[in-house]
Write a protein that holds these residues in place. Structure first.
Motif, PDB file in Angstrom:
ATOM      1  N   GLN A  13       0.569  -1.682   0.209  1.00 32.04           N
ATOM      2  CA  GLN A  13      -0.081  -0.700   0.201  1.00 32.04           C
ATOM      3  C   GLN A  13       0.379   1.101  -0.168  1.00 32.04           C
ATOM      4  N   ILE A  14       2.483   0.643   0.445  1.00 33.80           N
ATOM      5  CA  ILE A  14       3.139   2.247   1.068  1.00 33.80           C
ATOM      6  C   ILE A  14       3.575   2.346  -0.687  1.00 33.80           C
ATOM      7  N   MET A  33     -12.510  -3.229  -9.395  1.00 32.41           N
ATOM      8  CA  MET A  33     -12.927  -3.636  -7.986  1.00 32.41           C
ATOM      9  C   MET A  33     -12.725  -4.464  -8.240  1.00 32.41           C
ATOM     10  N   MET A  34     -13.566  -4.790  -9.289  1.00 33.28           N
ATOM     11  CA  MET A  34     -13.996  -6.429  -9.756  1.00 33.28           C
ATOM     12  C   MET A  34     -12.371  -7.241  -9.706  1.00 33.28           C
ATOM     13  N   THR A  39      -9.076 -11.225  -7.731  1.00 30.79           N
ATOM     14  CA  THR A  39      -7.833 -12.148  -7.478  1.00 30.79           C
ATOM     15  C   THR A  39      -7.365 -12.317  -5.933  1.00 30.79           C
ATOM     16  N   ILE A  40      -7.498 -11.468  -4.595  1.00 33.33           N
ATOM     17  CA  ILE A  40      -7.766 -11.791  -3.767  1.00 33.33           C
ATOM     18  C   ILE A  40      -8.699 -12.714  -2.999  1.00 33.33           C
ATOM     19  N   ARG A  68      -3.037  -9.531  -1.171  1.00 35.14           N
ATOM     20  CA  ARG A  68      -4.404  -9.227  -0.525  1.00 35.14           C
ATOM     21  C   ARG A  68      -3.775  -7.595   0.066  1.00 35.14           C
ATOM     22  N   ALA A  69      -2.865  -7.643   0.306  1.00 41.08           N
ATOM     23  CA  ALA A  69      -2.059  -5.709   0.448  1.00 41.08           C
ATOM     24  C   ALA A  69      -2.442  -5.044  -0.848  1.00 41.08           C
ATOM     25  N   LEU A  70      -2.162  -5.864  -2.100  1.00 44.50           N
ATOM     26  CA  LEU A  70      -1.979  -5.325  -3.082  1.00 44.50           C
ATOM     27  C   LEU A  70      -3.418  -5.149  -3.918  1.00 44.50           C
ATOM     28  N   GLY A  71      -4.229  -5.781  -4.014  1.00 43.78           N
ATOM     29  CA  GLY A  71      -5.993  -5.711  -4.092  1.00 43.78           C
ATOM     30  C   GLY A  71      -6.829  -5.097  -3.511  1.00 43.78           C
TER      31      GLY A  71
END
Length: 377
Positions: A13-14, A33-34, A39-40, A68-71
């Motif tokens: 995220q950073i 968003m989809m 992906t998550i 998950r953080a990338l998503g």
């Protein structure tokens, strides 16, 4: 391992956030968003399979946390940037208040529900629930039309498409050139620096200062959740003052007072810390909701993704920095000092903001390059 897991959850995220924001402003936000949720869900399903077969290793968990953080780095700016395209400006504060209330419900319900599920389901079963909820999030997006903002006229006239780095730099220039934005963003980052460590220090405060245990810690955390829900519901009904920035700054004063109450509570008056927790939780949506609505109503539609990503990346970066300093500081001067000193600083910052015209008049700014929002996607 927990420290590494936390770092893995924050770094994308950073670091990736500003690039993700630039892509959000280029691509179809509904599709982003989809794909992010899908992906998550896919990687959670893969992790569930590894748990079911007994082949899971710690690096698998790290890898899925990173994905998950990338998503999330893509999903947050896409959702935030889509909201003002669908919601009238005068209703943005109410919508943000409702979102804050839902987050409060999540923070209140998820921990005990997770503990219950862990007692009756294997890990892979819980991960399958996560996959199911991701699919539920994708389903409405199949039927909802989200307008796409037009690119700025100057960009439309360029024969060569600007690079991603050019888009990221443009967002920084846009933030700096908008009166009051830089001051508000730095104020938000510093408040994050002060307040994020309090959640990590709360268990130590409960055990070492109040001499309490897990039940009392849970009571404090639940009090914050109840406060968030109450504050979010009030904001969604009331809508705040006419000037969003006034509501937000008043909320920051309340945040500071809540943190101060927790830090100043004597060891034999635990109820005062509970009152401070409720006040802190109540003021979180009052402070966050209006400033989020402010950004959504002022920032140019085709710049929303980048600005929101920069803000989210900066706020996330403040968390490890605050924890890095709060730990030795609390060891040196005591845990309570971080609470009441941080609370006092919050109040001082907010009161000072009331007397800074560039901050108080930020809503009067009219972007001459503002592009009308299209009626259809």
């Amino acid at each position: 391992m927990l420290a590494i897991a936390t770092l893995v959850g924050m770094l994308p995220q950073i670091v990736i956030g500003p690039f993700a924001g630039a892509l959000v402003d280029r691509w179809n936000r509904r599709i982003i968003m989809m794909v992010a949720d899908g992906t998550i869900a896919t990687f959670s399903l893969l992790l569930a399979y590894l748990f079911a077969t007994g082949a899971v290793q710690i690096w698998h968990v790290y890898a899925v946390m990173a994905v998950r953080a990338l998503g999330g780095a893509f999903h947050f700016p896409a959702m935030s940037a889509s909201t003002p395209l669908m919601v009238p400006k005068e209703q943005l504060t109410r919508v943000n208040g409702l979102n804050q209330a839902l987050q409060g419900v999540n923070s209140l319900v998820a921990p005990p529900l997770g503990a219950l599920l862990l007692s009756i389901l294997p890990t892979q079963g819980i991960l399958l629930i996560d996959v199911g909820t991701a699919l539920l999030a994708i389903l409405p997006l199949l039927f909802i039309s989200i307008p796409q903002p037009q690119r700025h006229e100057e960009l439309q006239q360029q024969k060569v498409k600007p690079s991603l780095l050019h888009d990221i730099r443009d967002a920084l220039i846009y933030i700096r050139s908008t009166p009051g934005f830089t001051a508000i963003i730095f104020m938000a980052l510093f408040l994050n620096f002060l307040l994020v460590p309090t959640s990590a220090l709360t268990p130590l405060l409960v055990t070492k200062h109040f001499g309490k245990g897990a039940i009392e810690l849970g009571l404090m955390e639940s009090s914050i959740g109840i406060g968030i829900i109450s504050g979010g519901i009030l904001l969604s009904i009331w809508g705040g003052f006419k000037k969003k920035i006034v509501t937000s700054v008043a909320g920051i004063v309340g945040l500071g007072m809540g943190v101060m109450l927790i830090g100043l509570a004597p060891a034999h008056i635990f109820a005062l810390a509970i009152a401070g927790s409720i006040l802190l939780g109540f003021m979180i949506p009052v402070a966050n909701g209006p400033v989020g609505a402010l950004m959504q109503s002022i920032v140019r539609p085709d710049m929303q993704g980048r600005v929101m990503s920069w803000l989210n990346s900066g706020a996330t970066a403040m968390a490890p920095l605050g924890l890095l300093i709060a730990g030795p500081f609390s060891d040196w001067l005591g845990i309570r000092v971080w609470f009441w000193a941080g609370g006092i600083l919050c109040v001082m910052i907010a009161v000072t903001a009331f007397f800074i015209p560039i901050i108080m008049n930020v809503e009067n700014y009219k972007d001459p390059t503002q592009i009308p929002i299209p009626e259809q996607a």
